[in-house]
Design an enzyme around this catalytic site. Structure first.
Site, mmCIF file in Angstrom:
data_model
loop_
_atom_site.group_PDB
_atom_site.id
_atom_site.type_symbol
_atom_site.label_atom_id
_atom_site.label_comp_id
_atom_site.label_asym_id
_atom_site.label_seq_id
_atom_site.Cartn_x
_atom_site.Cartn_y
_atom_site.Cartn_z
ATOM 1 N N HIS A 123 48.710 -32.561 12.912
ATOM 2 C CA HIS A 123 47.621 -31.697 12.436
ATOM 3 C C HIS A 123 47.424 -30.615 13.501
ATOM 4 O O HIS A 123 47.639 -30.868 14.700
ATOM 5 C CB HIS A 123 46.369 -32.571 12.310
ATOM 6 C CG HIS A 123 45.179 -31.911 11.703
ATOM 7 N ND1 HIS A 123 44.372 -31.052 12.410
ATOM 8 C CD2 HIS A 123 44.637 -32.001 10.464
ATOM 9 C CE1 HIS A 123 43.388 -30.639 11.618
ATOM 10 N NE2 HIS A 123 43.526 -31.197 10.442
ATOM 11 N N ASP A 200 46.092 -39.198 17.961
ATOM 12 C CA ASP A 200 45.165 -38.657 16.966
ATOM 13 C C ASP A 200 45.039 -39.725 15.879
ATOM 14 O O ASP A 200 45.947 -39.897 15.059
ATOM 15 C CB ASP A 200 45.758 -37.345 16.424
ATOM 16 C CG ASP A 200 45.027 -36.840 15.183
ATOM 17 O OD1 ASP A 200 44.112 -37.536 14.699
ATOM 18 O OD2 ASP A 200 45.392 -35.757 14.707
ATOM 19 N N GLN A 203 43.376 -40.347 10.732
ATOM 20 C CA GLN A 203 43.718 -40.909 9.411
ATOM 21 C C GLN A 203 44.052 -42.393 9.480
ATOM 22 O O GLN A 203 44.382 -42.996 8.457
ATOM 23 C CB GLN A 203 44.901 -40.137 8.793
ATOM 24 C CG GLN A 203 44.627 -38.673 8.534
ATOM 25 C CD GLN A 203 43.532 -38.431 7.492
ATOM 26 O OE1 GLN A 203 43.102 -39.343 6.768
ATOM 27 N NE2 GLN A 203 43.053 -37.200 7.429
ATOM 28 N N LYS A 226 35.474 -39.316 8.184
ATOM 29 C CA LYS A 226 36.571 -39.824 7.354
ATOM 30 C C LYS A 226 36.438 -41.333 7.148
ATOM 31 O O LYS A 226 37.339 -41.990 6.627
ATOM 32 C CB LYS A 226 37.908 -39.480 8.005
ATOM 33 C CG LYS A 226 38.145 -37.970 8.072
ATOM 34 C CD LYS A 226 39.476 -37.631 8.659
ATOM 35 C CE LYS A 226 39.566 -36.195 9.110
ATOM 36 N NZ LYS A 226 39.718 -35.231 8.018
ATOM 37 N N CYS A 365 46.328 -28.058 7.222
ATOM 38 C CA CYS A 365 46.266 -27.858 8.686
ATOM 39 C C CYS A 365 47.510 -28.428 9.354
ATOM 40 O O CYS A 365 47.435 -29.044 10.429
ATOM 41 C CB CYS A 365 45.021 -28.491 9.298
ATOM 42 S SG CYS A 365 43.507 -27.824 8.657
HETATM 43 N N1 PMP Z 1 43.892 -34.973 12.818
HETATM 44 C C1 PMP Z 1 44.169 -35.401 11.585
HETATM 45 C C2 PMP Z 1 45.391 -36.216 11.368
HETATM 46 C C3 PMP Z 1 43.316 -35.062 10.541
HETATM 47 O O1 PMP Z 1 43.605 -35.468 9.302
HETATM 48 C C4 PMP Z 1 42.157 -34.288 10.796
HETATM 49 C C5 PMP Z 1 41.220 -33.902 9.679
HETATM 50 N N2 PMP Z 1 41.828 -33.314 8.579
HETATM 51 C C6 PMP Z 1 41.916 -33.894 12.102
HETATM 52 C C7 PMP Z 1 42.805 -34.256 13.084
HETATM 53 C C8 PMP Z 1 40.718 -33.072 12.457
HETATM 54 O O2 PMP Z 1 39.558 -33.803 12.249
HETATM 55 P P1 PMP Z 1 38.137 -33.073 12.359
HETATM 56 O O3 PMP Z 1 38.216 -31.867 11.482
HETATM 57 O O4 PMP Z 1 37.179 -34.109 11.854
HETATM 58 O O5 PMP Z 1 37.918 -32.724 13.787
#
Ligand code: PMP
Length: 411
Positions: A123, A200, A203, A226, A365
């Site tokens: 991401h 990270d 998910q 999430k 993203c």
């Molecule tokens: N890493 C991953 C794998 C994600 O799916 C997301 C959210 N789409 C993020 C980071 C970023 O999370 P946040 O927008 O809550 O900071």
């Protein structure tokens, strides 16, 4: 006693809403999740009866709020099996947690000529901060590719972790592919070469049991929203000895020990890394979300999501012209990405929305991953504990109709 998931959807009032006159099938849980009534009630009750700032007042309300905030930290500690509560730093979310590591650890310990190992499935929030640090300091980025089955290429990964590698930064679960990376094995490889592993976990945490000590990760980042908590709260877990070494990245109230006109000293962990008034209701909400999830147990949740996927995947595969990007063996994360031939993913998502089915379309993203897959965008379905077979059936019917509509249009 583990509670059954049988009627769990009834706890989520938003699911009773109609969308475009249709029953809501909310299938964008990788973006954010919904809140159950018990957490909504507790949130209102906190503001009605308990609201005060934390770590400041000596009066009863302030002390109770502080106690509740610190209890939430302990809930997170136990949920991820961290050794100490002061290894849990509250942030605004995964993005802020990862930026914190890059700003503090990266600025302090990484230098020109060092190397960082990342993957093409990251991401943007686990890619851009490292990329910007690399540009600033002359650090080399080494990207790991996908295998032909769209899993992380572990052979390449092992080769690319060398004595020059200072950081390996990877997702536990890809937000596009849903693939689960073997973090424990990767931690071992990273540590053998003296690198740290930053994960990270955005998910992964909502869908599976995560034990940060067993995984032996150095840092682990995730978001509350999430996993049924409000937006704006997240966690950075770090091993105590690593967090201890970090310089603060933001300065102000709460994070100091003593302030003079020309010098200051810092509070102990975790306050040192939590400047200013924190997101109190967010932290409490995260604690309540953990309580809520634990009634069912993470393994029951994972098994249930597996069952929904086991129904969905073979039927999805039968749709003419579909390309599924997710590898199909290990999807305990509840994420499936795909495209329908000749139909733009945004058109698919818009058509599904007309039928009450909410899914995400776009680059998620993860633009480098899109480039690797040779596409600009995909449709993503992501399920959670309150989804039902009815949601999956509604999705499949809506997809068939969408395909027929666009096929007819293009004739
Ligand atoms: N890493 C991953 C794998 C994600 O799916 C997301 C959210 N789409 C993020 C980071 C970023 O999370 P946040 O927008 O809550 O900071």
């Amino acid at each position: 006693m583990v509670k059954s998931l049988a009627n769990v959807a009834a706890d989520f009032p938003i699911l009773e809403h109609k969308i475009n006159g249709e029953r809501l099938a909310y299938l964008d849980n990788a973006a954010t999740t919904q809140m159950p009534q018990p957490i909504l009630d507790k949130t209102q009750n906190f503001y009605q009866t308990k609201n005060a700032n934390v770590h400041r007042g000596v009066y009863t309300l302030a002390q109770e709020a502080t106690e509740a905030y610190e209890q939430a930290r302990q809930k997170v500690q136990h949920f991820i099996h961290a050794a100490h509560a002061n290894e849990i730093v509250f942030t605004h979310g995964t993005t802020e947690s990862l930026n914190l590591i890059v700003h503090s650890y990266g600025e302090q310990y990484l230098h020109a000529g060092d190397e960082i190992v990342l993957s093409v499935m990251e991401h943007h929030s686990n890619l851009v901060p490292w990329q910007q640090l690399a540009l600033k300091k002359g650090i080399k980025l080494n990207y790991i590719n996908l295998t032909k089955d769209h899993e992380l290429d572990l052979v390449e990964l092992k080769q690319k972790i060398t004595n020059k590698t200072k950081v390996v930064a990877l997702c536990h679960v890809s937000n596009v592919l849903g693939v689960i990376n073997p973090i424990e094995q990767i931690a071992h490889w990273a540590h053998q070469k003296g690198a740290i592993l930053v994960v990270d976990g955005a998910q992964a945490i909502p869908h599976m049991c995560v034990d940060v000590q067993k995984l032996d990760v150095d840092f682990y980042a995730f978001s509350g929203h999430k996993m049924l908590a409000p937006t704006g709260i997240g966690v950075l877990y770090g091993k105590y000895e690593l967090l201890e070494q970090l310089k603060p990245w933001q300065y102000g109230g709460e994070m100091i020990n003593h302030v003079g006109l020309y010098q200051s000293s810092w509070a102990d962990l975790p306050a040192k890394l939590e400047a200013g008034t924190p997101n109190i209701i967010g932290a409490l909400g995260l604690g309540w979300a953990i309580d809520y999830l634990q009634q069912f147990g993470m393994s029951q949740i994972a098994d249930y999501e597996q069952k929904l996927l086991a129904y969905l995947l073979p039927r999805l595969k039968e749709i003419p012209g579909i390309t599924i990007y997710s590898p199909q063996q290990q999807l305990a994360s509840g994420i499936v990405s795909f495209n329908l031939q000749g139909i733009h993913p945004h058109d698919v998502a818009t058509a599904l929305d007309q039928e009450g089915v909410e899914v995400r379309a776009g680059h998620h993203c993860a633009q480098p991953l899109m480039q690797t897959l040779g596409i600009n965008a995909s449709v993503r379905i992501s399920i959670y504990l309150y989804n039902t077979l009815a949601d999956i059936k509604q999705l499949l019917t809506a997809l068939q109709e969408t395909r027929e509509f666009f096929t007819y249009e293009s004739k």
